[in-house]
Design an enzyme around this catalytic site. Structure first.
Site, PDB file in Angstrom:
ATOM      1  CB  CYS A  17       2.072   0.838   9.743  1.00 23.19           C
ATOM      2  SG  CYS A  17       0.924   1.425   8.484  1.00 23.19           S
ATOM      3  CG  HIS A  72      -0.243  -0.095   2.524  1.00 20.32           C
ATOM      4  ND1 HIS A  72       0.133  -1.306   3.062  1.00 20.32           N
ATOM      5  CD2 HIS A  72       0.168   0.846   3.411  1.00 20.32           C
ATOM      6  CE1 HIS A  72       0.734  -1.107   4.228  1.00 20.32           C
ATOM      7  NE2 HIS A  72       0.761   0.197   4.453  1.00 20.32           N
TER       8      HIS A  72
END
Length: 631
Positions: free
Chosen positions: A168, A66
């Site tokens: 993250c 991603h």
């Protein structure tokens, strides 16, 4: 909203690729064909940049590559299945079969992130992965994704209260997967939990002081910087963001048995499988300092540039603003901001390493590093010294706070002992150890330039220009500048002419590089904005405008700055350009202080172009190596 992110066209039940790079390429093709991307190559570069921060392969054969990218026109998720599996580099060492490529636009509305979080949580539902891999048609797969998620397990008792923190680097998928895993596991085990998510839409659901006070344990599962000092005195375990996704119940049990957290001390129970490597940690520390420094560089640089450009006049002592002018006040404010930027860089590097106890000694160390008067040098160490100071004092304070102090002394460690001892440590190191060699080096460099002043001008241009571009206001730059100023007094103004052409090359070159490289995904958004400010600073001869770029990527930026500055200085000597004022940049040429203003501008432009081209080339080479390594 979910139907806008996923459709049957974005699902590939039989990927043809047999390696990681092939899978990423194939999924990006699907996104491009569905009209979700404006530039597939740039999006892939952003995907690889995210992979550099930490592999996005999970256990159980799932991978979620991603990225947030300016190449994404509308958010989407491309899904692919590799029937044989490929080596993606997952932590469990098993081949990955199911891939979710999440494409998020960089900037604009973030409401789609909430939907992505809900979608990602389906991956932890029992049996979902097996059912999805068994889907025969794209419609069956889509129906599984759009099916209403199972209700979360409810607690049958109240064994206690827990706090979780997840995050993250990009905050798109792992953040919310980890949070969902913790919530489900806590409910099944009979605990209440509040999970803070550090995602791309900001920090959400942060615990209050009362929440922290009543918590039985804290689980910090994050690969990005979070505020740890607030959890002092509580049982705490710190892991990578993937750990709760892998086994949340075990993580909760370990947290309940963990030792009490003392400021900036990572529990001995830390997971050895945290995904951030030492290299990535060092990069994160540097970026923390750079990101906090950029507003000071931009504010100070633009105010000084504005004051000099509008109110400045060339004099023998350099660009000067008439006494009593309003522009003097503007200049003073800019100087304050510029004075603070180097301590800020050091302070927030130390803060990233040692949390709040490292901030004060980091700021003090950066100030001393940048002020040569503390150790008898004519100039400080500049941004290079600030980085050294931040890292040294950060690791020192981190060690200092890790000591098991008596319970009566422990509360004083973060607010008194660590800041004072850390400040004395870094100041003593610079004043008594590092300072003397720096002062000696500056004297040696001045002697070298003096001895070369009657020699080959091309060679002198290489040395003078290289020093000007190396550290942007640091000792090398300052020695070259002071030497050139001194030569004006003896009537040899050609040295200042070469220096004046070399001074603006670094900021102008980086401004040009960010303009050219913005479509190549070589610079972060903050760098592109800083590039605009750097260009403005370069016009009035403020070389410090390039410091954020050099601090963030020294291996690409410093060689480019040095080469470009060398070209400008050598050309200036060759054309016989002179300058009678102690300043540089296009503003000096345009105000008539240089004998050949048009040729001087040609020298500055040539050097800036060299810097931009070399910087972009080096960055692309490094990016290509990363992609090759990821493949």
């Amino acid at each position: 909203m979910i139907t806008e992110l996923i459709n049957e066209r974005l699902i590939l039940l039989n990927l043809k690729a047999n390696d990681k790079s092939g899978v990423l390429e194939e999924l990006a093709n699907v996104l491009e064909q569905d009209g979700r991307l404006s530039d597939k190559q740039q999006f892939l570069q952003d995907i690889y940049a995210r992979e550099e921060l930490g592999n996005t392969g999970f256990d159980d054969g799932v991978a979620i590559p991603h990225a947030k990218s300016i190449a994404v026109q509308s958010p989407a998720v491309a899904i692919g299945i590799s029937r044989n599996g490929i080596d993606y580099g997952a932590d469990d060492g098993q081949p990955s079969k199911l891939f979710f490529m999440i494409a998020s636009p960089d900037g604009g509305s973030n409401h789609h992130i909430e939907v992505l979080a809900e979608l990602s949580s389906k991956l932890i539902e029992p049996g979902f992965i097996d059912n999805f891999l068994a889907a025969k048609t794209e419609k069956q797969a889509l129906d599984l994704l759009l099916a209403k998620s199972k209700e979360k397990a409810t607690t049958t008792g109240d064994k206690g209260f827990l706090i979780g923190v997840t995050g993250c680097p990009t905050g798109v998928a792992h953040t919310y997967l980890a949070a969902e895993s913790l919530e489900n596991a806590a409910a099944e085990m009979g605990y209440r939990i509040k999970v803070e998510t550090n995602g791309s839409i900001g920090v959400k659901n942060s615990p209050t002081a009362d929440d922290i006070a009543k918590a039985d344990a804290i689980i910090v599962a994050s690969d990005k910087q979070v505020d740890m000092a607030r959890f002092a005195g509580k049982k705490l375990i710190e892991t990578g963001v993937k750990e709760p996704i892998r086994d949340a119940k075990n993580l909760i049990n370990r947290a309940l048995k963990a030792s009490v957290y003392q400021t900036n001390v990572k529990s001995n129970q830390n997971s050895t499988s945290a995904s951030s490597s030492k290299r990535n940690d060092l990069y994160r520390y540097l970026m923390n300092g750079v990101s906090h420094m950029i507003p000071f560089v931009v504010t100070g640089g633009l105010l000084i540039a504005l004051a000099l450009a509008i109110g400045g006049q060339p004099t023998e002592a350099g660009m000067a603003i008439p006494p009593g002018s309003l522009w003097n006040k503007v200049l003073d404010v800019g100087v304050v901001s510029f004075t603070l930027m180097i301590p800020i860089l050091a302070g927030y590097i130390a803060y990233a390493i040692a949390d709040r106890p490292g901030l004060a000694p980091g700021l003090i160390g950066g100030w001393i590093a940048n002020n040569g008067s503390f150790y008898g040098a004519e100039a400080g160490t500049g941004f290079i010294g600030a980085i050294i100071a931040g890292l040294l004092v950060g690791y020192f304070v981190k060690w200092l706070t890790s000591i098991n102090y008596h319970k009566f002394i422990q509360p004083l460690v973060p607010i008194m002992i660590a800041p004072i001892v850390g400040s004395l440590f870094i100041s003593s190191l610079f004043i008594f150890v590092i300072g003397a060699p720096i002062a000696s080096l500056m004297d040696s460099l001045t002697a070298l330039l003096t001895s070369m002043s009657t020699g080959n001008l091309v060679l002198l241009g290489i040395v003078l220009g290289g020093m000007a571009g190396f550290d942007m206001g640091g000792p090398f730059n300052k020695v070259a500048f002071l030497f050139s100023v001194g030569m004006i007094a003896s009537g040899q103004t050609q040295f200042m002419g070469a220096m004046a052409c070399a001074i603006p090359v670094a900021p102008l070159g980086m401004g040009l590089a960010t303009f050219i490289g913005r479509k190549l995904s070589l610079f972060e958004d903050s760098e592109i904005e800083a590039g605009k400010a750097a260009g403005a600073m370069g016009l009035v001869g403020i070389s410090e405008g390039a410091i954020p770029f050099a601090a963030q990527d020294p291996m690409s930026v410093i060689p480019a700055n040095v080469l470009g500055s060398m070209v400008a200085a050598v050309m200036a000597f060759s054309f016989g350009i002179t300058n009678s004022v102690a300043h540089g940049g296009p503003v000096v040429a345009l105000l008539g202080a240089m004998n050949k203003p048009l040729l001087a501008l040609v020298c500055m432009i040539a050097g800036s172009v060299v810097t931009a081209v070399v910087c972009i080339s080096l960055k692309k080479m490094r990016q290509a190596k990363l992609q090759q390594a990821a493949a």
